[in-house]
Design an enzyme around this catalytic site. Structure first.
Site, PDB file in Angstrom:
ATOM      1  CB  ILE A   1       4.960   0.752   3.128  1.00  0.00           C
ATOM      2  CG1 ILE A   1       4.045   0.687   4.356  1.00  0.00           C
ATOM      3  CG2 ILE A   1       6.420   0.642   3.546  1.00  0.00           C
ATOM      4  CD1 ILE A   1       4.110  -0.639   5.103  1.00  0.00           C
TER       5      ILE A   1
ATOM      6  N   GLY B   1      -5.979  -0.176   1.433  1.00  0.00           N
ATOM      7  CA  GLY B   1      -6.960   0.895   1.551  1.00  0.00           C
ATOM      8  C   GLY B   1      -6.859   1.866   0.390  1.00  0.00           C
TER       9      GLY B   1
ATOM     10  N   GLY C   1       0.788  -1.223   0.000  1.00  0.00           N
ATOM     11  CA  GLY C   1       0.000   0.000   0.000  1.00  0.00           C
ATOM     12  C   GLY C   1       0.819   1.271   0.000  1.00  0.00           C
TER      13      GLY C   1
ATOM     14  CE  LYS D   1       0.062  -7.321  -1.292  1.00  0.00           C
ATOM     15  NZ  LYS D   1      -0.662  -7.059  -0.033  1.00  0.00           N
TER      16      LYS D   1
END
Length: 426
Positions: free
Chosen positions: A135, A301, A133, A204
């Site tokens: 970061i 988010g 997200g 990821k």
């Protein structure tokens, strides 16, 4: 500088990107001297009711309206999944448009195709938002740690599973109840299987490991195990031993060997990752020069992920005709100098239910000894009826050794059930 942008998709993340660009337009121009204009947005249904008032010409149901528009230089892909995202990304790149994507699955599986198309057309491929997200882990590895040889990557990079395990651990609620809570709060997709099974984390980790170790790490070389088999008993006994449980993405490189794995993991309660709670993410990295480094923040988010997308858009604007590309080959062929290790060495938490009778412990210890598994600690809990729980923690041992030992332990008449085997990292 003025840049026209097109969107492929307009779900939650797309809306977050839109709100950031529109709401911070003046601030972005003041800081970066870039005027971002959203020109076209690809949607499935133009007539769907939305809580945003668009210009009459902004929505389209045909992606060619975007890729064939010479005024659009950057395309943001926030559709998710493989198709039609893969086809549209390739079409955009081949029509000389820079692509910014938040799609970890399509990058993990088709990075080589996209990279070749981007290079051939002298455009950019940016994917900061595909991992963790908001970061900025991709930029840190790619642009801030070039002087380092990265040896370890440990990450909590899925908010759904971290929330579930946090609620189980802190509130002592069952897996199903914790998962329902994640759905209610919007941390989980309606179908949470990719999260719970570890698939999301595997995509990821492939991206992070490839960048960190400067060598393509294909999905097939990543061991994966989800969290659905973790019980309250495991967590409670683990706490007694001083551990917290997390779904970890783990990559390690030593000499020419790489190990990559995703699985539930016990870590000491004083480990930096142990305090990462709820839907937060964190990545713990060891580099040869910088030492230990941890990045922490919101891993999902609309707004955190949207922030990463807009950051990539602005980076792309600055690069113009001099985009950064990876300096290793992002292809499916493995580097001949790299060996993938699937027999890693770690500690193990082993929980058994056995008959409450003498001699059981010595039989189990005997099997462990045959395979060179050394016992570091043992908890023998009060019996339940004619049964008793036994919990072992081993010293570091090979993955294959513990697998063979467990097969033989299951054959012992007095062992009712091998309840769980959970790896331990320090």
């Amino acid at each position: 500088m003025k840049k026209n942008i097109g969107f492929f998709g307009f779900g939650n993340i797309g809306k977050g990107v839109y709100k950031i660009i529109q709401g911070n337009k003046e601030s972005i121009y003041h800081k970066e001297k870039v005027d971002l204009k959203i020109k076209r947005i690809l949607v499935r249904d133009k007539n769907k009711n939305r809580d945003i008032n668009f210009r009459s010409d902004i929505l389209t149901e045909d992606y060619k309206d975007i890729i064939l528009d010479d005024d659009i230089s950057i395309v943001i892909e926030v559709m998710g999944g493989i198709e039609p995202a893969r086809t549209m990304i390739l079409a955009a790149l081949n029509n000389k448009k820079t692509v910014v994507t938040a799609n970890k699955e399509v990058i993990a599986k088709h990075w080589d195709e996209f990279d070749n198309a981007a290079r051939s057309n002298n455009v950019g491929l940016y994917f900061e938002a595909s991992v963790a997200g908001g970061i900025p882990i991709i930029k840190v590895i790619g642009e801030s740690m070039q002087a380092n040889e990265i040896t370890n990557i440990l990450g909590i990079i899925n908010g759904t599973t971290n929330y579930v395990l946090t609620k189980m651990s802190d509130d002592r609620i069952k897996f199903d109840d914790a998962l329902e809570g994640a759905k209610r709060l919007g941390y989980s997709e309606p179908d949470p299987s990719a999260d719970i099974s570890g698939l999301d984390v595997m995509y990821k980790l492939s991206i992070l490991s490839s960048m960190g170790f400067h060598s393509r790490v294909p999905l097939k070389n990543i061991y994966r195990e989800g969290i659905s088999h973790i019980t309250l008993d495991d967590i409670i006994y683990g706490k007694e031993l001083g551990y917290e449980i997390k779904l970890l993405a783990i990559s390690k490189k030593y000499e020419n060997k790489i190990e990559t794995r995703v699985h539930p993991t016990f870590i000491p309660a004083d480990h930096p990752l142990a305090s990462v709670k709820d839907s937060f993410n964190a990545i713990f990295i060891k580099g040869s020069a910088v030492g230990e480094l941890m990045l922490y923040g919101r891993g999902a988010g609309d707004m955190p992920t949207g922030s990463a997308v807009v950051s990539d858009v602005l980076s792309a604007c600055k690069q113009s005709d001099n985009h950064r590309y990876q300096t290793f080959h992002e292809n499916v062929k493995l580097n001949d100098n790299i060996e993938f290790n699937d027999n890693w060495e770690t500690e193990f938490f082993v929980r058994l239910t056995v008959k409450d009778k003498s001699g059981v412990l010595s039989k189990i210890a005997g099997v462990f000894a045959v395979y060179g598994v050394s016992i570091a600690s043992l908890i023998q809990k009060d019996k339940i009826g004619k049964c008793a729980p036994l919990i072992f923690v081993t010293h570091k041992t090979k993955e294959k050794s513990i697998e063979k030992a467990i097969v033989d332990i299951k054959l012992i008449d007095d062992v009712i059930k091998v309840e769980n085997v959970i790896r331990v990292e320090r």
